[in-house]
Design an enzyme around this catalytic site. Structure first.
Site, PDB file in Angstrom:
ATOM      1  N   ALA A 196     -50.560  21.671  30.956  1.00 25.07           N
ATOM      2  CA  ALA A 196     -50.137  22.111  29.624  1.00 25.07           C
ATOM      3  C   ALA A 196     -49.483  23.480  29.732  1.00 25.07           C
ATOM      4  O   ALA A 196     -49.935  24.342  30.486  1.00 25.07           O
ATOM      5  CB  ALA A 196     -51.338  22.156  28.688  1.00 25.07           C
TER       6      ALA A 196
ATOM      7  N   SER B  74     -48.800  18.720  27.597  1.00 26.68           N
ATOM      8  CA  SER B  74     -48.341  19.285  26.327  1.00 26.68           C
ATOM      9  C   SER B  74     -47.618  20.608  26.538  1.00 26.68           C
ATOM     10  O   SER B  74     -47.997  21.413  27.383  1.00 26.68           O
ATOM     11  CB  SER B  74     -49.530  19.538  25.400  1.00 26.68           C
ATOM     12  OG  SER B  74     -50.099  18.301  25.045  1.00 26.68           O
TER      13      SER B  74
ATOM     14  N   ALA C  58       0.839  -1.203   0.000  1.00 21.90           N
ATOM     15  CA  ALA C  58       0.000   0.000   0.000  1.00 21.90           C
ATOM     16  C   ALA C  58       0.869   1.246   0.000  1.00 21.90           C
ATOM     17  O   ALA C  58       0.537   2.251   0.606  1.00 21.90           O
ATOM     18  CB  ALA C  58      -0.916  -0.009   1.215  1.00 21.90           C
TER      19      ALA C  58
ATOM     20  N   ASP D 125      -5.439  -2.424  -2.194  1.00 22.32           N
ATOM     21  CA  ASP D 125      -6.447  -1.696  -2.972  1.00 22.32           C
ATOM     22  C   ASP D 125      -7.307  -2.640  -3.813  1.00 22.32           C
ATOM     23  O   ASP D 125      -7.796  -2.262  -4.855  1.00 22.32           O
ATOM     24  CB  ASP D 125      -5.783  -0.633  -3.856  1.00 22.32           C
ATOM     25  CG  ASP D 125      -4.863  -1.226  -4.909  1.00 22.32           C
ATOM     26  OD1 ASP D 125      -4.735  -2.469  -4.979  1.00 22.32           O
ATOM     27  OD2 ASP D 125      -4.262  -0.446  -5.673  1.00 22.32           O
TER      28      ASP D 125
ATOM     29  N   ASN E 226     -45.808   9.344  30.027  1.00 20.48           N
ATOM     30  CA  ASN E 226     -46.310   9.941  28.792  1.00 20.48           C
ATOM     31  C   ASN E 226     -45.689  11.328  28.621  1.00 20.48           C
ATOM     32  O   ASN E 226     -45.807  12.190  29.478  1.00 20.48           O
ATOM     33  CB  ASN E 226     -47.833  10.075  28.870  1.00 20.48           C
ATOM     34  CG  ASN E 226     -48.401  10.511  27.539  1.00 20.48           C
ATOM     35  OD1 ASN E 226     -48.536   9.704  26.625  1.00 20.48           O
ATOM     36  ND2 ASN E 226     -48.720  11.792  27.425  1.00 20.48           N
TER      37      ASN E 226
ATOM     38  N   ASN F 274      -7.701   2.411  -8.663  1.00 14.66           N
ATOM     39  CA  ASN F 274      -6.722   3.459  -8.969  1.00 14.66           C
ATOM     40  C   ASN F 274      -7.366   4.832  -9.094  1.00 14.66           C
ATOM     41  O   ASN F 274      -6.704   5.838  -8.914  1.00 14.66           O
ATOM     42  CB  ASN F 274      -5.997   3.147 -10.286  1.00 14.66           C
ATOM     43  CG  ASN F 274      -5.238   1.832 -10.215  1.00 14.66           C
ATOM     44  OD1 ASN F 274      -4.652   1.509  -9.187  1.00 14.66           O
ATOM     45  ND2 ASN F 274      -5.275   1.068 -11.278  1.00 14.66           N
TER      46      ASN F 274
ATOM     47  N   LYS G  31      -5.132   6.463  -0.459  1.00 15.86           N
ATOM     48  CA  LYS G  31      -6.043   5.667  -1.295  1.00 15.86           C
ATOM     49  C   LYS G  31      -6.674   4.513  -0.539  1.00 15.86           C
ATOM     50  O   LYS G  31      -7.893   4.302  -0.596  1.00 15.86           O
ATOM     51  CB  LYS G  31      -5.295   5.140  -2.519  1.00 15.86           C
ATOM     52  CG  LYS G  31      -6.155   4.276  -3.413  1.00 15.86           C
ATOM     53  CD  LYS G  31      -5.489   3.936  -4.712  1.00 15.86           C
ATOM     54  CE  LYS G  31      -4.560   2.754  -4.579  1.00 15.86           C
ATOM     55  NZ  LYS G  31      -4.047   2.322  -5.899  1.00 15.86           N
TER      56      LYS G  31
ATOM     57  N   ARG H  43      -3.738   8.995  -8.909  1.00 11.89           N
ATOM     58  CA  ARG H  43      -4.927   9.119  -9.755  1.00 11.89           C
ATOM     59  C   ARG H  43      -6.222   9.261  -8.959  1.00 11.89           C
ATOM     60  O   ARG H  43      -7.264   9.588  -9.506  1.00 11.89           O
ATOM     61  CB  ARG H  43      -4.999   7.940 -10.733  1.00 11.89           C
ATOM     62  CG  ARG H  43      -3.994   8.106 -11.870  1.00 11.89           C
ATOM     63  CD  ARG H  43      -4.159   7.037 -12.906  1.00 11.89           C
ATOM     64  NE  ARG H  43      -3.635   5.758 -12.440  1.00 11.89           N
ATOM     65  CZ  ARG H  43      -3.951   4.591 -12.981  1.00 11.89           C
ATOM     66  NH1 ARG H  43      -4.801   4.536 -13.993  1.00 11.89           N
ATOM     67  NH2 ARG H  43      -3.432   3.476 -12.524  1.00 11.89           N
TER      68      ARG H  43
HETATM   69  C1  UD1 Z   1       1.171  -4.742 -10.833  1.00 11.99           C
HETATM   70  C2  UD1 Z   1       1.829  -5.948 -11.513  1.00 11.99           C
HETATM   71  C3  UD1 Z   1       0.997  -6.366 -12.692  1.00 11.99           C
HETATM   72  C4  UD1 Z   1      -0.424  -6.686 -12.245  1.00 11.99           C
HETATM   73  C5  UD1 Z   1      -1.015  -5.495 -11.505  1.00 11.99           C
HETATM   74  C6  UD1 Z   1      -2.355  -5.862 -10.948  1.00 11.99           C
HETATM   75  C7  UD1 Z   1       4.190  -5.653 -11.113  1.00 11.99           C
HETATM   76  C8  UD1 Z   1       5.466  -5.247 -11.682  1.00 11.99           C
HETATM   77  N1  UD1 Z   1       3.137  -5.574 -11.924  1.00 11.99           N
HETATM   78  O1  UD1 Z   1       1.073  -3.702 -11.777  1.00 11.99           O
HETATM   79  O2  UD1 Z   1       1.553  -7.512 -13.314  1.00 11.99           O
HETATM   80  O3  UD1 Z   1      -1.208  -7.038 -13.343  1.00 11.99           O
HETATM   81  O4  UD1 Z   1      -0.153  -5.116 -10.439  1.00 11.99           O
HETATM   82  O5  UD1 Z   1      -2.934  -4.732 -10.344  1.00 11.99           O
HETATM   83  O6  UD1 Z   1       4.122  -6.062  -9.966  1.00 11.99           O
HETATM   84  N2  UD1 Z   1       3.051  -0.596  -4.659  1.00 11.99           N
HETATM   85  C9  UD1 Z   1       3.888  -0.309  -3.592  1.00 11.99           C
HETATM   86  N3  UD1 Z   1       5.137   0.181  -3.862  1.00 11.99           N
HETATM   87  C10 UD1 Z   1       5.568   0.381  -5.119  1.00 11.99           C
HETATM   88  C11 UD1 Z   1       4.708   0.085  -6.196  1.00 11.99           C
HETATM   89  C12 UD1 Z   1       3.456  -0.401  -5.934  1.00 11.99           C
HETATM   90  O7  UD1 Z   1       3.527  -0.493  -2.441  1.00 11.99           O
HETATM   91  O8  UD1 Z   1       6.723   0.809  -5.256  1.00 11.99           O
HETATM   92  C13 UD1 Z   1       1.701  -1.110  -4.380  1.00 11.99           C
HETATM   93  C14 UD1 Z   1       0.608  -0.140  -4.792  1.00 11.99           C
HETATM   94  O9  UD1 Z   1       0.236   0.656  -3.692  1.00 11.99           O
HETATM   95  C15 UD1 Z   1      -0.488  -1.059  -5.239  1.00 11.99           C
HETATM   96  C16 UD1 Z   1       0.221  -2.323  -5.701  1.00 11.99           C
HETATM   97  O10 UD1 Z   1       1.511  -2.265  -5.162  1.00 11.99           O
HETATM   98  O11 UD1 Z   1      -1.323  -1.412  -4.174  1.00 11.99           O
HETATM   99  C17 UD1 Z   1       0.274  -2.458  -7.213  1.00 11.99           C
HETATM  100  O12 UD1 Z   1       0.936  -1.352  -7.744  1.00 11.99           O
HETATM  101  P1  UD1 Z   1       0.511  -0.741  -9.138  1.00 11.99           P
HETATM  102  O13 UD1 Z   1       1.468   0.313  -9.487  1.00 11.99           O
HETATM  103  O14 UD1 Z   1      -0.930  -0.424  -9.127  1.00 11.99           O
HETATM  104  O15 UD1 Z   1       0.658  -2.028 -10.065  1.00 11.99           O
HETATM  105  P2  UD1 Z   1       1.399  -2.183 -11.415  1.00 11.99           P
HETATM  106  O16 UD1 Z   1       2.878  -2.062 -11.186  1.00 11.99           O
HETATM  107  O17 UD1 Z   1       0.745  -1.351 -12.400  1.00 11.99           O
HETATM  108 CA    CA Z   2      -3.016  -0.870  -9.543  1.00 13.39          CA
END
Ligand code: UD1
Ligand code: CA
Length: 472
Positions: free
Chosen positions: A443, A425, A30, A123, A397, A248, A43, A36
Site C-alpha cells: 500500500a 491500495s 439542399a 430536410d 486486482n 425550417n 441546415k 430561419r
Molecule cells: C416547396 C413546394 C411546395 C411544398 C413544399 C413542401 C415548390 C415551388 N413548392 O415549397 O409546394 O408544399 O416545398 O416543403 O417547389 N431548395 C433548393 N434550391 C432552391 C429552393 C429550394 O435546393 O432554389 C431546396 C431547399 O433547400 C429545401 C427544398 O428545396 O430543402 C424546399 O424548399 P423550400 O423553400 O423550403 O420550399 P417551398 O418553395 O416553400
Molecule cells: Ca421547407
C-alpha cells in the site's frame, strides 16, 4: 467538362444506350439558404437522433432502390461536401432560384444516367423509406410520367395545395402565397416528393417560367404541364403528416427530434428490449440492442453504440460509440468509444474514455477511470482509481486509489501489468513500467522501476523486498 463539349455528348449517348431501363436516380435538394435556422451549420447537417438530417434522405433513397444520388447544394455547400464525402454526387446551385431551378442543376450530372428520377428534400428526415419505396413502385407499376406524393392534413404547414378536377384527377399545385381563399382551404398538400420519367423531366424543366409572385422556378409547375400534355400522372397519398415535416426552424428541429426518438424507442421495444421509462431514454438512430436487455431511466445511447442481450444499463448512463457484450451490468457511468466483452460489471460512477477494452467478467466500481487501456479477463478495479495507457493481465486486482502516472509532462507512457498481480491500495505506477505476473505492491508504494514476476515491492520509491512463492 461542360455538356457543350462534343466529346462529353458522345459519352452521354453511349451511357444512355447502355443504361438500365429501370434505373432510378435521386435528386435531393439542399441548396436553400436555411436562414430561419439562424446557424453557422448548414441546415441539413443539424443532427436528428444523433445523425445529420440529410443522411436520412440519402439512406431512404438507397432503400427505394436508387443507384445514383445527386445532392443539390448551394449556401454552406462546402460543409455538406465535407460531411458526406463521396457517398453522393454533388451539383451546385449558385443562387437559390427555386426548386425547379435546383433540379435543373442536377440535370448536368444526371442526364443520360437514369430512366427515372426521384426528387425530394434533404430536410425531411421523418419521411419513411417505405413511403419512398411505395411511390417508386407505383410509378413503375403505372408507367406514369410523373408520380407525386400527397399528404392529407388539417394543419397546412404553409405547403402547396393539390388541386383536383371534377373527376378527382390532380391537375395543379398552387403555392400558399399564390392561392385563393378557396384553394387555401384544401386539405391535400404537397410534401415535395416526386418520381419522374427522366427524359420527360429534363425536357420540361427547360419550359419552366419564373413564378409571378416570387420570381422563382417552381418544380410544382411540372404537374400542370404534364396534365396539359395528357401524359400519365399518378399520386400516392399518405395520412401520417409527421412524415412530411420539413425542417425550417429550430422549433421544427425539436419536433422532428422528438418524433424520431419516439419511433426509435418503439422499434427497439418491439425488438425485445425493455425501456423502463421510454420518455427519458435517448437512443440514437444507429444504435443496436439485443433481446432482454433492460434500459433504466435517463440513459443516453449514442452514435454507433451496440449492446448485447441480457444487459442492464443505467439509470443515468451515457454510452457513446461503444460495443457492449451480453449479460453486462452498467450502472450510472459514462462510456466513450470503448469495448466491453460479455458479463462485465461496471459502475456506479465509472468513466471509460476512448479506446478502453474490458475483457469478460471485468468488474469496475466507484470512480474508476480507464483510458486507452486493455483489462484482461476478471480484472477487478474497485475504488477511486485510474488506468491510462495500460495493459492489465487477467485476474489482476487493482486496489483502491491506484493510479497510472502515465504522463511525465511531455509524453504518455505505457504501463504493462501481468496476470494475477495484486496492486496494493494507493500505489502510484510511474510509467513506463512493467510489472511481472503474480507480483505485489505494498500500500502506498511509488513504483518507478520494473518489478519482476513473483516479487513483492514496497516503499517510496518501491524496492523489491521479497520473492514470493509461485503457486503456478
Ligand atoms: C416547396 C413546394 C411546395 C411544398 C413544399 C413542401 C415548390 C415551388 N413548392 O415549397 O409546394 O408544399 O416545398 O416543403 O417547389 N431548395 C433548393 N434550391 C432552391 C429552393 C429550394 O435546393 O432554389 C431546396 C431547399 O433547400 C429545401 C427544398 O428545396 O430543402 C424546399 O424548399 P423550400 O423553400 O423550403 O420550399 P417551398 O418553395 O416553400
Ligand atoms: Ca421547407
Amino acid at each position: 467538362m461542360s455538356s457543350e463539349n462534343p466529346k462529353s455528348e458522345i459519352t452521354t449517348l453511349a451511357q444512355a444506350n447502355a443504361r438500365d431501363q429501370d434505373s432510378i436516380a435521386a435528386v435531393i435538394l439542399a441548396a436553400g439558404q436555411g436562414t430561419r435556422m439562424k446557424s453557422k451549420l448548414a441546415k441539413v447537417l443539424h443532427p436528428v437522433a444523433g445523425k445529420p438530417m440529410v443522411e436520412y434522405s440519402v439512406n431512404a433513397a438507397a432503400f427505394a432502390g436508387v443507384t445514383n444520388t445527386v445532392l443539390v447544394i448551394g449556401h454552406q455547400g462546402e460543409q455538406v461536401r465535407a460531411a458526406l464525402g463521396e457517398r453522393v454526387t454533388y451539383a451546385e446551385q449558385p443562387e437559390p432560384r427555386g426548386t425547379g431551378d435546383a433540379v435543373k442543376c442536377a440535370a448536368r450530372v444526371l442526364r443520360g444516367r437514369a430512366a427515372h428520377v426521384l426528387v425530394f428534400y434533404g430536410d425531411m428526415p421523418l419521411l419513411q423509406p417505405d413511403t419512398l419505396r411505395a411511390l417508386v413502385e407505383k410509378h413503375r407499376a403505372t408507367d406514369a410520367i410523373l408520380t407525386m406524393l400527397t399528404v392529407v392534413a388539417d394543419d397546412p404547414m404553409g405547403f402547396g395545395r393539390i388541386v383536383r378536377d371534377a373527376k378527382g384527377k390532380a391537375v395543379r399545385i398552387v403555392e400558399a402565397v399564390e392561392a385563393t381563399a378557396q384553394e387555401l382551404a384544401l386539405k391535400e398538400l404537397n410534401p415535395g416528393v416526386y418520381c419522374l420519367n427522366a427524359d420527360w423531366l429534363w425536357r420540361n424543366l427547360e419550359q419552366l417560367r419564373p413564378s409571378p409572385k416570387k420570381g422563382e422556378y417552381y418544380l410544382t409547375d411540372l404537374l400542370e404541364m404534364a396534365v396539359k400534355q395528357g401524359v400519365v400522372v399518378e399520386t400516392e397519398t399518405i395520412y401520417d403528416v409527421s412524415q412530411a415535416i420539413g425542417i425550417n426552424t429550430r422549433v421544427h428541429l425539436a419536433k422532428a427530434e422528438q418524433l424520431m426518438r419516439e419511433r426509435i424507442r418503439e422499434r427497439i421495444m418491439l425488438e425485445g428490449v425493455t425501456l423502463l421509462d421510454p420518455a427519458s431514454t435517448f437512443i440514437d438512430a444507429d444504435v443496436v440492442i439485443g433481446q432482454d436487455t433492460v434500459i433504466l431511466p435517463n440513459t443516453h445511447l449514442q452514435g454507433r453504440t451496440r449492446i448485447g442481450s441480457d444487459c442492464r444499463i443505467g439509470p443515468n448512463a451515457i454510452l457513446r460509440d461503444s460495443a457492449i457484450g451480453d449479460g453486462c451490468t452498467i450502472g450510472p457511468s459514462m462510456i466513450e468509444s470503448s469495448t466491453l466483452e460479455d458479463h462485465v460489471q461496471l459502475g456506479p460512477f465509472c468513466h471509460l474514455r476512448p479506446n478502453s477494452y474490458l475483457s469478460r467478467h471485468v468488474r469496475l466500481g466507484n470512480y474508476a477511470e480507464v483510458k486507452n487501456s486493455r483489462l484482461g479477463e476478471g480484472v477487478h478495479m474497485g475504488h477511486f482509481s485510474y488506468a491510462g495507457d495500460a495493459d492489465i493481465g487477467a485476474h489482476t486486482n487493482y486496489s483502491a486509489g491506484v493510479i497510472t502516472c502515465n504522463y511525465d509532462g511531455m509524453h504518455k507512457h505505457r504501463t504493462v501489468i501481468g496476470e494475477n498481480v495484486f496492486i496494493g491500495s494507493d500505489s502510484m505506477l510511474v510509467a513506463p513500467l512493467t510489472i511481472g505476473d503474480r507480483a505485489r505492491t505494498g500500500a502506498g508504494s511509488v513504483v518507478t522501476t520494473d518489478i519482476p514476476a513473483d516479487s513483492l515491492a514496497v516503499g517510496v520509491p518501491a524496492r523489491v523486498i521479497r520473492k514470493l512463492r509461485s503457486n503456478q
